[in-house]
Design a protein around this motif. Structure first.
Motif, PDB file in Angstrom:
ATOM      1  N   MET A 102      82.446 -28.277 -34.346  1.00 45.00           N
ATOM      2  CA  MET A 102      82.741 -27.356 -33.254  1.00 45.00           C
ATOM      3  C   MET A 102      84.100 -27.689 -32.658  1.00 45.00           C
ATOM      4  N   HIS A 103      84.968 -26.691 -32.580  1.00 49.34           N
ATOM      5  CA  HIS A 103      86.257 -26.832 -31.919  1.00 49.34           C
ATOM      6  C   HIS A 103      86.288 -25.841 -30.760  1.00 49.34           C
ATOM      7  N   LEU A 149      72.880 -30.735 -27.629  1.00 49.68           N
ATOM      8  CA  LEU A 149      73.397 -30.647 -29.003  1.00 49.68           C
ATOM      9  C   LEU A 149      74.513 -31.657 -29.266  1.00 49.68           C
ATOM     10  N   LEU A 150      75.144 -32.176 -28.196  1.00 48.63           N
ATOM     11  CA  LEU A 150      76.205 -33.166 -28.388  1.00 48.63           C
ATOM     12  C   LEU A 150      75.657 -34.499 -28.875  1.00 48.63           C
ATOM     13  N   SER A 151      74.383 -34.754 -28.606  1.00 50.05           N
ATOM     14  CA  SER A 151      73.796 -36.050 -28.965  1.00 50.05           C
ATOM     15  C   SER A 151      72.646 -35.918 -29.948  1.00 50.05           C
ATOM     16  N   LYS A 152      72.496 -34.748 -30.561  1.00 54.52           N
ATOM     17  CA  LYS A 152      71.406 -34.576 -31.517  1.00 54.52           C
ATOM     18  C   LYS A 152      71.720 -35.346 -32.801  1.00 54.52           C
ATOM     19  N   LYS A 153      70.727 -35.470 -33.661  1.00 50.46           N
ATOM     20  CA  LYS A 153      70.887 -36.147 -34.946  1.00 50.46           C
ATOM     21  C   LYS A 153      70.659 -35.155 -36.085  1.00 50.46           C
ATOM     22  N   PRO A 154      71.591 -35.038 -37.043  1.00 52.66           N
ATOM     23  CA  PRO A 154      72.902 -35.689 -37.045  1.00 52.66           C
ATOM     24  C   PRO A 154      73.818 -35.069 -35.996  1.00 52.66           C
ATOM     25  N   ALA A 155      74.637 -35.896 -35.393  1.00 55.45           N
ATOM     26  CA  ALA A 155      75.516 -35.433 -34.327  1.00 55.45           C
ATOM     27  C   ALA A 155      76.641 -34.578 -34.902  1.00 55.45           C
ATOM     28  N   PRO A 156      76.928 -33.443 -34.299  1.00 56.07           N
ATOM     29  CA  PRO A 156      78.048 -32.618 -34.761  1.00 56.07           C
ATOM     30  C   PRO A 156      79.378 -33.263 -34.395  1.00 56.07           C
ATOM     31  N   SER A 157      80.411 -32.894 -35.113  1.00 55.67           N
ATOM     32  CA  SER A 157      81.759 -33.329 -34.777  1.00 55.67           C
ATOM     33  C   SER A 157      82.349 -32.290 -33.834  1.00 55.67           C
ATOM     34  N   VAL A 158      82.677 -32.717 -32.617  1.00 58.92           N
ATOM     35  CA  VAL A 158      83.078 -31.771 -31.574  1.00 58.92           C
ATOM     36  C   VAL A 158      84.450 -32.137 -31.032  1.00 58.92           C
ATOM     37  N   ARG A 159      85.305 -31.124 -30.893  1.00 60.48           N
ATOM     38  CA  ARG A 159      86.635 -31.325 -30.307  1.00 60.48           C
ATOM     39  C   ARG A 159      86.819 -30.337 -29.162  1.00 60.48           C
ATOM     40  N   ASN A 192      81.515 -39.063 -31.746  1.00 60.95           N
ATOM     41  CA  ASN A 192      81.527 -37.742 -32.384  1.00 60.95           C
ATOM     42  C   ASN A 192      82.281 -36.693 -31.577  1.00 60.95           C
ATOM     43  N   VAL A 193      82.879 -37.113 -30.445  1.00 64.76           N
ATOM     44  CA  VAL A 193      83.564 -36.161 -29.562  1.00 64.76           C
ATOM     45  C   VAL A 193      85.025 -36.551 -29.381  1.00 64.76           C
ATOM     46  N   VAL A 194      85.897 -35.571 -29.477  1.00 63.88           N
ATOM     47  CA  VAL A 194      87.324 -35.750 -29.195  1.00 63.88           C
ATOM     48  C   VAL A 194      87.689 -34.807 -28.056  1.00 63.88           C
ATOM     49  N   ILE A 195      88.338 -35.332 -27.032  1.00 62.51           N
ATOM     50  CA  ILE A 195      88.806 -34.504 -25.923  1.00 62.51           C
ATOM     51  C   ILE A 195      90.317 -34.636 -25.817  1.00 62.51           C
ATOM     52  N   GLN A 196      90.996 -33.497 -25.826  1.00 59.44           N
ATOM     53  CA  GLN A 196      92.443 -33.471 -25.670  1.00 59.44           C
ATOM     54  C   GLN A 196      92.807 -32.613 -24.474  1.00 59.44           C
ATOM     55  N   VAL A 197      93.777 -33.052 -23.722  1.00 60.49           N
ATOM     56  CA  VAL A 197      94.256 -32.318 -22.560  1.00 60.49           C
ATOM     57  C   VAL A 197      95.502 -31.532 -22.939  1.00 60.49           C
ATOM     58  N   THR A 214      85.909 -20.712 -29.205  1.00 58.50           N
ATOM     59  CA  THR A 214      85.063 -21.683 -29.896  1.00 58.50           C
ATOM     60  C   THR A 214      85.032 -21.349 -31.377  1.00 58.50           C
ATOM     61  N   LEU A 215      85.237 -22.344 -32.215  1.00 59.80           N
ATOM     62  CA  LEU A 215      85.129 -22.212 -33.663  1.00 59.80           C
ATOM     63  C   LEU A 215      83.967 -23.073 -34.128  1.00 59.80           C
ATOM     64  N   LEU A 216      83.072 -22.489 -34.928  1.00 59.91           N
ATOM     65  CA  LEU A 216      81.890 -23.200 -35.416  1.00 59.91           C
ATOM     66  C   LEU A 216      81.859 -23.184 -36.934  1.00 59.91           C
ATOM     67  N   TRP A 217      81.548 -24.348 -37.520  1.00 63.01           N
ATOM     68  CA  TRP A 217      81.345 -24.455 -38.961  1.00 63.01           C
ATOM     69  C   TRP A 217      79.935 -24.953 -39.234  1.00 63.01           C
ATOM     70  N   GLN A 218      79.244 -24.287 -40.163  1.00 66.62           N
ATOM     71  CA  GLN A 218      77.897 -24.688 -40.542  1.00 66.62           C
ATOM     72  C   GLN A 218      77.944 -25.629 -41.745  1.00 66.62           C
ATOM     73  N   ALA A 219      76.797 -26.219 -42.081  1.00 68.84           N
ATOM     74  CA  ALA A 219      76.733 -27.164 -43.198  1.00 68.84           C
ATOM     75  C   ALA A 219      77.093 -26.504 -44.524  1.00 68.84           C
ATOM     76  N   ASP A 220      76.861 -25.186 -44.649  1.00 67.47           N
ATOM     77  CA  ASP A 220      77.176 -24.494 -45.900  1.00 67.47           C
ATOM     78  C   ASP A 220      78.625 -24.037 -45.979  1.00 67.47           C
ATOM     79  N   GLY A 221      79.430 -24.382 -44.952  1.00 63.87           N
ATOM     80  CA  GLY A 221      80.845 -24.034 -44.956  1.00 63.87           C
ATOM     81  C   GLY A 221      81.176 -22.734 -44.251  1.00 63.87           C
TER      82      GLY A 221
END
Length: 275
Positions: A102-103, A149-159, A192-197, A214-221
């Motif tokens: 998730m971006h 969802l930020l702390s679920k397993k497996p944790a998503p990569s979030v920016r 799993n979280v990146v925050i940029q200002v 918001t941009l979302l990518w699923q496991a299937d691409g």
């Protein structure tokens, strides 16, 4: 168990309420007895069972423990909370819940990072007029539930890319804002979280005045783009539209401070606020 709990043709909140009532009656408890033993108000429990009110997830955790029902009520609550959002937002929420990447860019503090007090202040603002206090509390509970969802397993990569303006415009309460800044500082350290200002010095940028992205990518691409502003939200799955918004996001990321510099920036703003 003779009652159905699959919820076909019912709202998630109705299924949750009916399940709560079933579990209580199965234990042979009255609402009064449940209130005495759980510590929750009888009228509040009644509204949960009737589907009139959505609780916080912690209430369902307590009741799962009380009934020994594993995570049944929490699982049903996660589906029921979607009812608190407008229909046009529900498909985005379903995709958000299963996204592996998730971006997000936000001109304000993102809902996924808001504390309960700030969420309540935002959702009670003039732009949200027309909602009664219980409706506001329901929206707050649903917003806090999304943060799981930020702390679920497996944790998503979030920016997150957050505009400096969001960090410079405090809430009405100094204490609320201090806790909010500390919350952002904490989440910025999660693996799993990146925050940029995005600093004021970045100048004009591709998403200025266009709300959040918001941009979302699923496991299937597969991927989608979701934009939201004062006039509403728009979910896009056309590859060309998604690519166009991804390029805008990439340009924005190039203008933003690095993750380490952003964390320093956040801590400096927090220290300024304390002073």
């Amino acid at each position: 168990m003779t009652e159905r709990v699959d919820g076909q043709n019912e709202s998630g909140r109705a299924v949750l309420g009916r399940t709560l009532r079933f579990l209580r009656e199965k234990e042979g408890k009255s609402l009064g007895q449940l209130a005495d033993e759980s510590g929750y108000d009888k009228s509040y429990l009644c509204r949960l069972e009737s589907g009139e009110r959505l609780s916080k997830v912690t209430v369902m955790e307590d009741l799962d423990g009380y009934y020994g029902s594993g995570d049944l009520l929490v699982s049903l609550w996660k589906m029921a909370r979607i009812d608190a959002f407008k229909d046009k937002y529900k498909e985005f929420m379903r995709l958000e819940a299963t996204a592996r990447i998730m971006h997000r860019y936000a001109p304000n503090v993102p809902g996924l990072l808001q504390t309960e007090d700030l969420a309540r202040e935002v959702l009670s603002s003039p732009l949200a007029t027309g909602q009664d206090p219980e409706a506001v509390e329901e929206q707050v509970a649903a917003r806090l539930g999304r943060q799981l969802l930020l702390s679920k397993k497996p944790a998503p990569s979030v920016r997150f890319i957050i505009d400096e303006l969001a960090l410079r415009r405090p809430s009405v309460s100094a204490e609320t804002w201090s806790e909010q800044m500390k919350r952002i500082e904490l989440v910025a350290t999660w693996p799993n979280v990146v925050i940029q200002v995005l600093p004021f010095s970045a100048g004009i940028h591709p998403l200025m005045g266009k709300g959040s992205l918001t941009l979302l990518w699923q496991a299937d691409g597969s991927s989608v783009a979701y934009t939201e502003g004062d006039s509403g939200g728009l979910l896009m799955d056309d590859p060309g539209d998604v690519l166009r918004h991804r390029l805008s996001y990439d340009r924005l990321r190039d203008l933003a401070l690095s993750p380490s510099d952003s964390l320093t920036f956040i801590r400096d703003v927090l220290e300024e606020h304390r002073s």
